[in-house]
Design an enzyme around this catalytic site. Structure first.
Site, PDB file in Angstrom:
ATOM      1  CG  ASN A 105      55.775 -24.172  15.088  1.00  0.00           C
ATOM      2  OD1 ASN A 105      55.048 -23.313  15.575  1.00  0.00           O
ATOM      3  ND2 ASN A 105      56.240 -24.110  13.854  1.00  0.00           N
ATOM      4  CD  GLU A 119      62.325 -21.463  10.388  1.00  0.00           C
ATOM      5  OE1 GLU A 119      61.767 -22.088   9.472  1.00  0.00           O
ATOM      6  OE2 GLU A 119      61.935 -20.372  10.800  1.00  0.00           O
ATOM      7  NE  ARG A 148      58.705 -20.471  14.055  1.00  0.00           N
ATOM      8  CZ  ARG A 148      58.708 -20.592  12.762  1.00  0.00           C
ATOM      9  NH1 ARG A 148      58.360 -21.725  12.204  1.00  0.00           N
ATOM     10  NH2 ARG A 148      59.075 -19.601  12.003  1.00  0.00           N
ATOM     11  CG  HIS A 183      61.182 -16.021   8.292  1.00  0.00           C
ATOM     12  ND1 HIS A 183      60.891 -15.307   7.149  1.00  0.00           N
ATOM     13  CD2 HIS A 183      60.268 -16.999   8.366  1.00  0.00           C
ATOM     14  CE1 HIS A 183      59.817 -15.821   6.572  1.00  0.00           C
ATOM     15  NE2 HIS A 183      59.415 -16.858   7.297  1.00  0.00           N
ATOM     16  NE  ARG A 201      52.117 -13.740   5.397  1.00  0.00           N
ATOM     17  CZ  ARG A 201      53.114 -14.461   5.920  1.00  0.00           C
ATOM     18  NH1 ARG A 201      54.371 -14.181   5.625  1.00  0.00           N
ATOM     19  NH2 ARG A 201      52.851 -15.449   6.747  1.00  0.00           N
TER      20      ARG A 201
END
Ligand code: ADP
Length: 399
Positions: free
Chosen positions: A7, A386, A91, A181, A242
């Site tokens: 990743n 993940e 990823r 996601h 956020r």
């Protein structure tokens, strides 16, 4: 079969090496500060001591080479040669409208990743650099697989993914909801059906991925039909830093009042807002819970907003699917915070949601049903993974 999962961020490369047949992580770690000086590689072999190697990493190619050298190191390595790596799963953030599944990388895939640079300006360039670094350092012919964060959401119908802007902006710039996601939502929804001994085709599932970034997906019959993040990961519920969904007119209003440039406004929305902006305490939910317990009202407000907004998304997705059979919580907050799970499900009794407080309270990081036997909707905790999901998708493609 050994699968390396990578990743890559703009200045980092996280990795895990899986022995997929035995479901084991052989080693994992992180190369940090690539290209910005004082770089270091943290390397954790399974069952061994973590090792920190401080060495200059001017680019990702050097970082990948260092990771591979650590994996085959005679003293602390976990494989004898890089030939034992059957494939690499990467990823990748954005595949735009092009891929709804993971794919083996070829020139066309690289072109798509490049074409989506404007949609994922921070991630896609780094993801591509990571792929090219592995190609140049690993033996020729080692398959590279791209696992996209957006792919699972590509089954959404236009009424769910379109924004009511002039249609030309969809045509000119591909502006639409993509969602993120996806690897987690796919893995968790599939695993939920397995865990419940049901066929995914028979289930309407709402997956709640609650971490630093949080998103929800409505999964009907195994297919994503709606999700809360949008063109970018800024949309949906308020998050660590956020905003989540706000009235779009606020953006030009603040820019005018404060004299902010588009980049400054973007930073405000992505990095200075969310529960951090509301509480002024922290973006971390553990800090917020502690502050709220000590009487900090803004920390409590941030927690209340997060729970309330999450509940509204759950309700809207139940409406979108014409019902819901399972609500599943995952990621850092979803797996570990009983109070947030309970708060998000509060007042959803009208939908048939009844949380079993005895089971829910104190439950952390393990698969469980947290609703009462009488609950019409099953509520679960299913930890996400993940990296394992990327390794499994990579294995499936290269086998
Ligand atoms: P990321 O999006 O970075 O992968 P995570 O899924 O790790 O994020 O979630 C991070 C959030 O989860 C933080 O707000 C943190 O407070 C919360 N969290 C993580 N572990 C725990 C825990 N053991 N108890 C309570 N909250 C936790």
């Amino acid at each position: 079969m050994n699968i390396l999962v990578i990743n890559c961020g703009s200045s980092s490369a996280k990795f895990q090496l899986f022995d997929i047949d035995n479901g084991k992580v052989l080693a994992k770690g992180n190369a940090e500060r690539i290209g910005i000086g004082n770089s270091k590689l943290t390397y954790n072999p399974d069952g061994g001591k973590a090792i920190v190697i401080e060495q200059d990493m001017p680019d990702h190619k050097v970082a990948v080479k260092m990771i591979l050298d650590a994996l085959v190191n005679p003293e602390y390595g976990v494989i004898a040669s890089v030939d034992e790596i059957a494939a690499v799963g990467h990823r990748v953030l954005h595949a735009g409208k092009y891929y709804s599944e993971s794919v083996i990388v070829n020139d066309d895939v690289k072109r798509v990743i490049r074409e989506c640079f404007p949609l994922g300006p921070l991630h896609n360039p780094a993801n591509l650099i990571g792929i090219e670094a592995c190609e140049s350092v690993l033996p020729a012919g080692t398959p590279q697989v791209a696992v996209f964060d957006t792919a699972f959401h590509q089954t959404m119908p236009p009424k769910a993914f379109m924004y009511a802007l002039p249609y030309e902006y969809y045509e000119k710039y591909d502006i639409r909801r993509y969602g993120f996601h996806g690897t987690s939502h796919r893995y968790v929804s599939k695993r939920t059906a397995e865990f419940l001994g049901k066929d995914p085709k028979d289930l309407k599932i709402i997956t709640c991925h609650l971490g630093n970034g949080s998103s929800f997906a409505a999964v009907d019959g195994g297919k994503c039909v709606d999700t809360s993040m949008g063109l970018t990961p800024l949309a949906g519920i308020c998050m660590g830093t956020r905003t989540g969904d706000i009235d779009p007119a606020i953006v030009p209003f603040i820019m005018n009042k404060e004299g902010l440039t588009p980049d400054e406004m973007d930073t405000l929305l992505n990095k200075k807002s969310g529960v951090m902006g509301i509480s002024g305490v922290s973006s971390d939910f553990r800090d917020l819970a502690k502050a709220a317990n000590e009487g900090n009202e803004r920390a409590q407000l941030a927690l209340d907003m997060f729970a309330y907004q999450g509940k509204k998304i759950i309700g809207s997705f139940a409406a979108a699917m014409g019902g819901v059979d399972v609500i599943v919580f995952t990621a850092g907050i979803g797996e570990n915070t009983d109070t947030m799970r309970a708060a998000m499900c509060k007042d959803l009794e009208f939908l048939g949601v009844e949380i079993d407080d005895e089971i829910n309270t104190g439950l952390r990081g393990k698969e469980a049903i947290i609703s009462k036997a009488s609950s019409k909707v099953t509520v679960c905790v299913i930890p996400t993974n993940e990296e394992l999901a990327i390794a499994q998708e990579t294995e499936a493609l290269v086998r």
